[in-house]
Design an enzyme around this catalytic site. Structure first.
Site, PDB file in Angstrom:
ATOM      1  N   ILE A 156       7.198  -6.404   3.528  1.00 39.29           N
ATOM      2  CA  ILE A 156       5.957  -6.185   2.780  1.00 39.29           C
ATOM      3  C   ILE A 156       4.942  -5.538   3.717  1.00 39.29           C
ATOM      4  O   ILE A 156       4.592  -6.106   4.761  1.00 39.29           O
ATOM      5  CB  ILE A 156       5.405  -7.528   2.231  1.00 39.29           C
ATOM      6  CG1 ILE A 156       6.459  -8.238   1.360  1.00 39.29           C
ATOM      7  CG2 ILE A 156       4.109  -7.284   1.465  1.00 39.29           C
ATOM      8  CD1 ILE A 156       6.881  -7.488   0.123  1.00 39.29           C
ATOM      9  N   LYS A 157       4.498  -4.348   3.332  1.00 35.57           N
ATOM     10  CA  LYS A 157       3.506  -3.638   4.150  1.00 35.57           C
ATOM     11  C   LYS A 157       2.099  -4.066   3.732  1.00 35.57           C
ATOM     12  O   LYS A 157       1.733  -3.948   2.557  1.00 35.57           O
ATOM     13  CB  LYS A 157       3.657  -2.122   3.978  1.00 35.57           C
ATOM     14  CG  LYS A 157       4.891  -1.572   4.663  1.00 35.57           C
ATOM     15  CD  LYS A 157       5.029  -0.085   4.446  1.00 35.57           C
ATOM     16  CE  LYS A 157       4.095   0.732   5.297  1.00 35.57           C
ATOM     17  NZ  LYS A 157       4.301   2.191   5.097  1.00 35.57           N
ATOM     18  N   ILE A 158       1.361  -4.559   4.694  1.00 37.19           N
ATOM     19  CA  ILE A 158      -0.003  -5.032   4.433  1.00 37.19           C
ATOM     20  C   ILE A 158      -0.971  -4.250   5.326  1.00 37.19           C
ATOM     21  O   ILE A 158      -0.850  -4.307   6.563  1.00 37.19           O
ATOM     22  CB  ILE A 158      -0.142  -6.536   4.793  1.00 37.19           C
ATOM     23  CG1 ILE A 158       0.973  -7.373   4.157  1.00 37.19           C
ATOM     24  CG2 ILE A 158      -1.533  -7.041   4.467  1.00 37.19           C
ATOM     25  CD1 ILE A 158       0.676  -7.949   2.832  1.00 37.19           C
ATOM     26  N   VAL A 207       7.793  -1.819   1.726  1.00 39.88           N
ATOM     27  CA  VAL A 207       7.039  -1.484   0.507  1.00 39.88           C
ATOM     28  C   VAL A 207       5.628  -2.064   0.608  1.00 39.88           C
ATOM     29  O   VAL A 207       5.464  -3.248   0.940  1.00 39.88           O
ATOM     30  CB  VAL A 207       7.764  -2.051  -0.741  1.00 39.88           C
ATOM     31  CG1 VAL A 207       6.969  -1.749  -2.005  1.00 39.88           C
ATOM     32  CG2 VAL A 207       9.173  -1.486  -0.838  1.00 39.88           C
ATOM     33  N   THR A 213       8.046   3.205   2.769  1.00 43.24           N
ATOM     34  CA  THR A 213       7.299   3.943   1.746  1.00 43.24           C
ATOM     35  C   THR A 213       5.837   3.492   1.826  1.00 43.24           C
ATOM     36  O   THR A 213       5.519   2.512   2.494  1.00 43.24           O
ATOM     37  CB  THR A 213       7.830   3.633   0.332  1.00 43.24           C
ATOM     38  OG1 THR A 213       7.631   2.239   0.064  1.00 43.24           O
ATOM     39  CG2 THR A 213       9.305   3.977   0.201  1.00 43.24           C
TER      40      THR A 213
END
Ligand code: G3P
Length: 225
Positions: A85-87, A58, A27
């Site tokens: 964790i999308k960074i 996310v 997402t």
């Protein structure tokens, strides 16, 4: 190549899981906005459906590394430790990736438009690098070429990290990366639905049905002859 859904609409996700072999869900803030509900409500529903061990990616919203880390910890508390964790790969993002990886947190480096971002994020410890294929094309560059180059950089340098191709708009883009052996692709529901829409195949199946019914009778199959 892992096959991941880039969507937060639970009905679309369920439909695609029913038909295809799927490895997880990604997402981003825009995808969550399109669903128009509380993000954690939506994400928890997705987590419950795909299971606690499946990949759910996310994205953080914060811009400073320290704030990204706080946000990441909150996301993990809410959605479980297998959440990626999308960074975004900004300068602050690279710092956040480095610090989060020192705590063994799963990281997807996102908003990748060039190979140097890919290298720096992998060096900082990201597990996935997500080049935005179609958005790169729209800037007048070659998204597939960038994704392949990042794949090569990861392999040549021995990074424990894979390309997660993102921002696809057609089957050809997906196929190009599958042929090259990149680790994963995350694809929007509408593009997934278009991957197998081939009139010639439907036509061939129709002919087989007609020929069999001519032989054995209407509505007959191998089960009831
Ligand atoms: O998840 C990020 C990426 O897939 C964005 O895609 O379609 O907004 O360019 P798109």
């Amino acid at each position: 190549m892992k096959f991941i859904i880039d969507d937060a609409n639970i009905e679309s996700i369920k439909e695609i899981y029913e038909y295809f072999s799927v490895d997880g869900v990604t997402t981003n803030p825009t995808i969550l906005w399109k669903v128009s509900k509380n993000p954690f409500k939506v994400l928890k529903e997705i987590r419950e459906f795909i299971g606690k061990d499946a990949e759910l990616h996310v994205q953080v919203i914060s811009k400073r590394a320290e704030d990204m880390i706080d946000e990441a910890n909150h996301i993990l508390n809410e959605l479980g430790n297998n959440t990626f964790i999308k960074i975004p790969v900004t300068k602050e993002g690279v710092k956040a990736i480095k610090l989060l990886k020192s705590k063994s947190i799963n990281i997807t480096a996102t908003a990748v438009y060039n190979s140097m971002q890919g290298y720096l994020a992998a060096k900082a410890g990201a597990d996935y690098i997500a080049p935005y294929i179609n958005r790169i094309d729209n800037l007048g560059f070659d998204g597939i070429k960038v994704a392949k180059e990042i794949h090569d950089i990861l392999k040549i340098n021995g990074f424990n990290c894979e390309v997660l191709g993102a921002s696809f708009k057609n089957s050809k883009q997906v196929l190009e990366l599958a042929k090259y052996g990149v680790g994963a692709a995350t694809i929007g529901s509408q593009v997934i639905e278009g991957l197998l829409k081939i009139d010639a195949v439907n036509c061939a199946v129709e002919t087989f049905t007609n020929d069999f019914e001519n032989l054995c009778g209407k509505n007959k199959t191998m089960k009831n002859i």
